[in-house]
Write a protein that holds these residues in place. Sequence first.
Motif, PDB file in Angstrom:
ATOM      1  N   GLY A 119      26.752  77.118 -26.043  1.00  0.00           N
ATOM      2  CA  GLY A 119      26.960  77.987 -25.878  1.00  0.00           C
ATOM      3  C   GLY A 119      27.168  78.834 -24.056  1.00  0.00           C
ATOM      4  O   GLY A 119      27.952  78.773 -23.581  1.00  0.00           O
ATOM      5  N   THR A 120      25.657  78.986 -23.837  1.00  0.00           N
ATOM      6  CA  THR A 120      25.098  78.741 -22.736  1.00  0.00           C
ATOM      7  C   THR A 120      24.816  78.345 -21.650  1.00  0.00           C
ATOM      8  O   THR A 120      24.756  78.599 -20.875  1.00  0.00           O
ATOM      9  N   MET A 121      24.537  77.148 -22.243  1.00  0.00           N
ATOM     10  CA  MET A 121      24.074  76.073 -21.389  1.00  0.00           C
ATOM     11  C   MET A 121      24.739  74.633 -21.351  1.00  0.00           C
ATOM     12  O   MET A 121      24.794  74.627 -22.630  1.00  0.00           O
ATOM     13  N   VAL A 122      24.289  73.462 -20.655  1.00  0.00           N
ATOM     14  CA  VAL A 122      24.320  72.649 -20.788  1.00  0.00           C
ATOM     15  C   VAL A 122      24.013  71.447 -21.812  1.00  0.00           C
ATOM     16  O   VAL A 122      21.917  71.831 -21.353  1.00  0.00           O
ATOM     17  N   THR A 128      21.816  67.322 -15.110  1.00  0.00           N
ATOM     18  CA  THR A 128      21.085  66.594 -13.818  1.00  0.00           C
ATOM     19  C   THR A 128      19.887  66.628 -13.930  1.00  0.00           C
ATOM     20  O   THR A 128      19.388  67.995 -14.529  1.00  0.00           O
ATOM     21  N   ALA A 129      18.788  66.180 -13.811  1.00  0.00           N
ATOM     22  CA  ALA A 129      17.759  66.167 -13.338  1.00  0.00           C
ATOM     23  C   ALA A 129      17.249  67.754 -12.498  1.00  0.00           C
ATOM     24  O   ALA A 129      16.051  67.947 -13.339  1.00  0.00           O
ATOM     25  N   ASP A 130      17.936  68.168 -11.272  1.00  0.00           N
ATOM     26  CA  ASP A 130      17.673  69.213 -10.759  1.00  0.00           C
ATOM     27  C   ASP A 130      18.489  70.321 -11.529  1.00  0.00           C
ATOM     28  O   ASP A 130      17.624  71.289 -11.846  1.00  0.00           O
ATOM     29  N   CYS A 131      19.424  70.232 -12.489  1.00  0.00           N
ATOM     30  CA  CYS A 131      19.912  71.553 -13.221  1.00  0.00           C
ATOM     31  C   CYS A 131      18.430  71.507 -14.791  1.00  0.00           C
ATOM     32  O   CYS A 131      17.958  72.536 -14.760  1.00  0.00           O
ATOM     33  N   ALA A 132      17.662  70.555 -15.319  1.00  0.00           N
ATOM     34  CA  ALA A 132      16.910  69.967 -16.458  1.00  0.00           C
ATOM     35  C   ALA A 132      15.557  71.065 -15.539  1.00  0.00           C
ATOM     36  O   ALA A 132      14.859  71.563 -16.096  1.00  0.00           O
ATOM     37  N   ALA A 140       9.338  77.634 -18.994  1.00  0.00           N
ATOM     38  CA  ALA A 140       7.649  77.618 -18.819  1.00  0.00           C
ATOM     39  C   ALA A 140       7.057  79.147 -18.575  1.00  0.00           C
ATOM     40  O   ALA A 140       6.902  79.925 -18.396  1.00  0.00           O
ATOM     41  N   GLU A 141       8.202  80.070 -17.235  1.00  0.00           N
ATOM     42  CA  GLU A 141       7.989  81.035 -17.227  1.00  0.00           C
ATOM     43  C   GLU A 141       8.051  82.218 -17.931  1.00  0.00           C
ATOM     44  O   GLU A 141       6.641  82.954 -17.983  1.00  0.00           O
ATOM     45  N   LEU A 142       9.139  81.866 -18.553  1.00  0.00           N
ATOM     46  CA  LEU A 142       9.339  82.637 -20.372  1.00  0.00           C
ATOM     47  C   LEU A 142       7.779  82.781 -20.922  1.00  0.00           C
ATOM     48  O   LEU A 142       7.304  83.595 -21.816  1.00  0.00           O
ATOM     49  N   HIS A 143       7.078  81.765 -21.402  1.00  0.00           N
ATOM     50  CA  HIS A 143       6.530  81.855 -22.437  1.00  0.00           C
ATOM     51  C   HIS A 143       4.811  81.389 -21.788  1.00  0.00           C
ATOM     52  O   HIS A 143       4.207  81.272 -22.632  1.00  0.00           O
ATOM     53  N   ARG A 144       4.993  81.362 -20.564  1.00  0.00           N
ATOM     54  CA  ARG A 144       3.425  81.359 -19.703  1.00  0.00           C
ATOM     55  C   ARG A 144       2.755  79.553 -20.033  1.00  0.00           C
ATOM     56  O   ARG A 144       1.371  80.502 -20.298  1.00  0.00           O
ATOM     57  N   SER A 145       4.054  78.995 -20.262  1.00  0.00           N
ATOM     58  CA  SER A 145       3.352  77.863 -20.732  1.00  0.00           C
ATOM     59  C   SER A 145       2.926  77.101 -20.031  1.00  0.00           C
ATOM     60  O   SER A 145       2.999  76.801 -18.742  1.00  0.00           O
ATOM     61  N   LYS A 146       2.208  75.563 -20.051  1.00  0.00           N
ATOM     62  CA  LYS A 146       1.845  74.744 -19.046  1.00  0.00           C
ATOM     63  C   LYS A 146       3.130  74.390 -17.884  1.00  0.00           C
ATOM     64  O   LYS A 146       3.580  74.085 -18.368  1.00  0.00           O
ATOM     65  N   ARG A 147       2.637  73.762 -16.813  1.00  0.00           N
ATOM     66  CA  ARG A 147       4.087  73.054 -16.228  1.00  0.00           C
ATOM     67  C   ARG A 147       4.106  71.991 -15.871  1.00  0.00           C
ATOM     68  O   ARG A 147       2.768  71.408 -15.063  1.00  0.00           O
ATOM     69  N   ASP A 148       4.869  71.439 -16.314  1.00  0.00           N
ATOM     70  CA  ASP A 148       4.463  69.828 -16.303  1.00  0.00           C
ATOM     71  C   ASP A 148       6.121  69.839 -16.150  1.00  0.00           C
ATOM     72  O   ASP A 148       6.724  68.039 -16.630  1.00  0.00           O
ATOM     73  N   THR A 149       6.693  70.386 -15.207  1.00  0.00           N
ATOM     74  CA  THR A 149       8.465  70.168 -15.207  1.00  0.00           C
ATOM     75  C   THR A 149       8.954  69.086 -14.744  1.00  0.00           C
ATOM     76  O   THR A 149       9.892  68.190 -15.436  1.00  0.00           O
ATOM     77  N   GLU A 150       8.265  68.452 -13.951  1.00  0.00           N
ATOM     78  CA  GLU A 150       8.261  66.838 -13.149  1.00  0.00           C
ATOM     79  C   GLU A 150       8.054  66.155 -14.394  1.00  0.00           C
ATOM     80  O   GLU A 150       9.455  65.177 -14.716  1.00  0.00           O
ATOM     81  N   GLU A 151       7.673  65.724 -15.381  1.00  0.00           N
ATOM     82  CA  GLU A 151       7.162  64.956 -16.878  1.00  0.00           C
ATOM     83  C   GLU A 151       7.980  65.161 -17.867  1.00  0.00           C
ATOM     84  O   GLU A 151       8.600  64.528 -18.277  1.00  0.00           O
ATOM     85  N   ALA A 152       8.978  66.953 -17.725  1.00  0.00           N
ATOM     86  CA  ALA A 152       9.183  67.023 -18.947  1.00  0.00           C
ATOM     87  C   ALA A 152      11.091  66.187 -18.121  1.00  0.00           C
ATOM     88  O   ALA A 152      11.873  65.958 -19.031  1.00  0.00           O
ATOM     89  N   VAL A 190      26.912  72.994  -9.228  1.00  0.00           N
ATOM     90  CA  VAL A 190      28.670  72.082  -9.206  1.00  0.00           C
ATOM     91  C   VAL A 190      28.102  71.073  -9.369  1.00  0.00           C
ATOM     92  O   VAL A 190      28.584  70.059  -9.912  1.00  0.00           O
ATOM     93  N   ALA A 191      26.434  70.362  -8.804  1.00  0.00           N
ATOM     94  CA  ALA A 191      27.041  69.125  -9.483  1.00  0.00           C
ATOM     95  C   ALA A 191      26.740  68.513 -10.776  1.00  0.00           C
ATOM     96  O   ALA A 191      27.073  67.516 -11.289  1.00  0.00           O
ATOM     97  N   GLN A 192      25.894  69.601 -11.643  1.00  0.00           N
ATOM     98  CA  GLN A 192      26.656  69.861 -12.777  1.00  0.00           C
ATOM     99  C   GLN A 192      27.665  69.664 -13.226  1.00  0.00           C
ATOM    100  O   GLN A 192      27.953  69.147 -14.488  1.00  0.00           O
ATOM    101  N   LEU A 193      28.156  70.198 -12.561  1.00  0.00           N
ATOM    102  CA  LEU A 193      29.926  70.466 -13.492  1.00  0.00           C
ATOM    103  C   LEU A 193      30.142  69.075 -13.093  1.00  0.00           C
ATOM    104  O   LEU A 193      31.589  68.798 -13.594  1.00  0.00           O
ATOM    105  N   ASP A 194      29.887  68.373 -11.667  1.00  0.00           N
ATOM    106  CA  ASP A 194      30.124  67.204 -11.375  1.00  0.00           C
ATOM    107  C   ASP A 194      30.226  66.099 -12.283  1.00  0.00           C
ATOM    108  O   ASP A 194      31.306  65.365 -12.581  1.00  0.00           O
TER     109      ASP A 194
END
Length: 280
Positions: A119-122, A128-132, A140-152, A190-194
């Motif tokens: 309902g609230t998120m694509v 898109t990779a940028d949106c993800a 990661a900020e919410l849960h103070r978890s390990k930052r492995d953003t690019e791998e994810a 915008v790119a995500q909506l495209d």
Amino acid sequence: MSADFQRARAALGDRLRELRRSCPDGRLTGTQLAERLGWPQSKISKLENGRQTATAEDLAAWAEATGQPSAIGELTARLKGLEPDYRSWRRQLAAGHRPVQDALNAEHDQAKVFHAWQGTMVPGVLQTADCARHVFIRYAELHRSKRDTEEAVRARMKRQEGLYNPEKRFNLLVGETALRSLICPPSVLVAQLDRLMGVVGMNTVNLGVVPFSAPLKIPPANGFLLYDERLVIVEDWHAELWINDQDSVRTYMHVWATLHESAVYGAEAQRVISAARQAL
């Protein structure tokens, strides 16, 4: 589902088989027990082989039909141990987002037909990779978890290969809020909506949008993803629930079908997406 859950369900199936074979008035075949219960024989087989989760009513009927009603309490206790597979974010994200994405990829590889509501998120499979990237950073900020953003992000993008598999079907519903939520910068949205505009009309994807103005027959609560009508994954702030008992799966399938009645598709969906884009 987790290995522990499956082992517990298989053990329950073994116990049901034991009751059938030790019936006081003579050993029953699966077909004979099915006739006594008025069930299809396939249900007997699925329960005994741990491929379907019994209800409390199923277990009571089984014990009565095999002439061993005293086993009802034991069977009910076993069933209570088969809680939904509860996966807290704190535990899951201890090793980062990549392992979570890998687990989802395994389910996506196995499944053929998907139903999703967000309902609230694509949905991740359309991000898109940028949106993800921004989504992973926020969680990661919410849960103070390990930052492995690019791998994810790479793992999530790999999952999207399924969109181009002609043997798979994706029935995806999003709320109009998902088109306007600035979880990422406007340029990224915008790119995500495209991207969503381009998805409408794909042979493997049936994308519906529930507009703000649509009448609703049910409150649009938590997002969820259904795999082949055998497993539903429900996301909440503190945990994911992996649920595969058939009664619950049917409930979520009914929720999806009800929300589907409020959605628009095709050119009308594109108009809603375009309006959100212009608003940016």
